[in-house]
Design a protein around this motif. Sequence first.
Motif, PDB file in Angstrom:
ATOM      1  N   SER A 114       0.827  -1.209   0.000  1.00  0.00           N
ATOM      2  CA  SER A 114       0.000   0.000   0.000  1.00  0.00           C
ATOM      3  C   SER A 114       0.855   1.251   0.000  1.00  0.00           C
ATOM      4  O   SER A 114       1.747   1.415   0.830  1.00  0.00           O
ATOM      5  CB  SER A 114      -0.930   0.014   1.214  1.00  0.00           C
ATOM      6  N   GLU A 117      -2.371   6.380   2.145  1.00  0.00           N
ATOM      7  CA  GLU A 117      -2.472   6.752   3.561  1.00  0.00           C
ATOM      8  C   GLU A 117      -3.800   6.346   4.185  1.00  0.00           C
ATOM      9  O   GLU A 117      -3.955   6.387   5.414  1.00  0.00           O
ATOM     10  CB  GLU A 117      -2.264   8.257   3.716  1.00  0.00           C
ATOM     11  N   ARG A 118      -4.770   5.920   3.370  1.00  0.00           N
ATOM     12  CA  ARG A 118      -6.075   5.506   3.900  1.00  0.00           C
ATOM     13  C   ARG A 118      -6.077   4.058   4.394  1.00  0.00           C
ATOM     14  O   ARG A 118      -7.017   3.618   5.051  1.00  0.00           O
ATOM     15  CB  ARG A 118      -7.154   5.674   2.824  1.00  0.00           C
ATOM     16  N   LYS A 120      -3.521   0.405   5.624  1.00  0.00           N
ATOM     17  CA  LYS A 120      -2.217  -0.107   6.062  1.00  0.00           C
ATOM     18  C   LYS A 120      -2.243  -1.632   6.014  1.00  0.00           C
ATOM     19  O   LYS A 120      -3.296  -2.267   6.159  1.00  0.00           O
ATOM     20  CB  LYS A 120      -1.875   0.379   7.465  1.00  0.00           C
ATOM     21  N   SER A 128      -7.977  -0.465   7.681  1.00  0.00           N
ATOM     22  CA  SER A 128      -8.095   0.970   7.470  1.00  0.00           C
ATOM     23  C   SER A 128      -6.922   1.624   8.198  1.00  0.00           C
ATOM     24  O   SER A 128      -6.338   1.039   9.117  1.00  0.00           O
ATOM     25  CB  SER A 128      -9.429   1.477   8.021  1.00  0.00           C
ATOM     26  N   SER A 129      -6.564   2.822   7.807  1.00  0.00           N
ATOM     27  CA  SER A 129      -5.360   3.456   8.357  1.00  0.00           C
ATOM     28  C   SER A 129      -5.437   3.660   9.868  1.00  0.00           C
ATOM     29  O   SER A 129      -4.414   3.621  10.554  1.00  0.00           O
ATOM     30  CB  SER A 129      -5.120   4.806   7.672  1.00  0.00           C
TER      31      SER A 129
END
Length: 359
Positions: A114, A117-118, A120, A128-129
């Motif tokens: 990935s 930044e949204r 991980k 989700s981040s």
Amino acid sequence: MSIYVEEKVLVKNIEYYRVKEGVRMLCDYAFSECNKLRNIYLPPSLNFIGQYTFRGCSSLDKIALPDSLVYIGDGAFYCEDHYKRRSIPFRVTIPPSVETIEGNPFCKNTIIFSHNERFKVVDKVLYSSDGKVLISYCSAKEVFEVPDGVERIGVGAFRNTPIKKITFPKSLRIIDKDAFKKASGLEYVVFPNSLKEIRENAFQWCDFKTGSVTFPSNIEKVSPKAFDFGWDIKMIRVPKGRLNHFKSILPEEISNQIYDEEFVFENNMYFSSDKTELLAAISGIKHYDIPEGVVKVRDGAFCGCCNIDSIIFPSTLKFITTDAFDYEMPEFKSIFVPKGSRQFYEEIFEDFKDEIKEY
């Protein structure tokens, strides 16, 4: 402009395909079952990849997603063959442009990178981040502990995975639809008291080893289709004093399988805590030996147990009716009963008098 289902037939047997410049959308199932497809070019105009777009593309080992991509649909890269598992992992990088990942786009043998930044990735698991949503479990590990902070298991997150044992955190609030669908190796689950909702088909086709599920006190909503109630799930344990609440939110037809009492599980059967009542039996077993001390077999105890070859009844048994079995009795080969009790059992098993044997 988009790739339509009609065009899928034309590319079904080719190994390489170049999506035309200007195409903004790949529709649902656009390349589904193109199992010879090895390479594909996606143009910089592409914004949308629909549901199950590359389902069954088992020869596709990697794909380069353009920086224009905004949306990825559920099951979009479920590049599994229906008859055999992938030997080579599928590799994909989520570009920074992606805003929405619907459900779980990936198959279990996927390596995800990935640059967004949204989202991980931690140990082949996509979140989700902020770590609140577990989106996709792509690990081969059969035992997994969901990290603290996860509040929702996303749509299809563990679908078709080899997971056997899972530990949920105290932060968990929602198990979304299809979350563990077809995770057939899952043996059992322990739900945290924080859990509020289990959605549709969350545990469909999960062959729980013990055939039981225990709900926490604070749960507010369980979809009637969340589990395969009445088949795989024979015992539904709820907290003391919450029986009426769970009977109101679960399907009416399984109300007799809901208990707020202690029980014992031995030899593929459930008994009351004092072992005087047989409450339920696990289906798929050929032989049952009901132990001495059991006085009553509850109605519905052998529901779904259509493969019984033989059964042994104890001398202590006083109460049993044909309602303990399905509307259609199993094809018994042997029914073993205590000496002197033949007449009692002939009235219950009148179609199997020749199979009754005293011991």
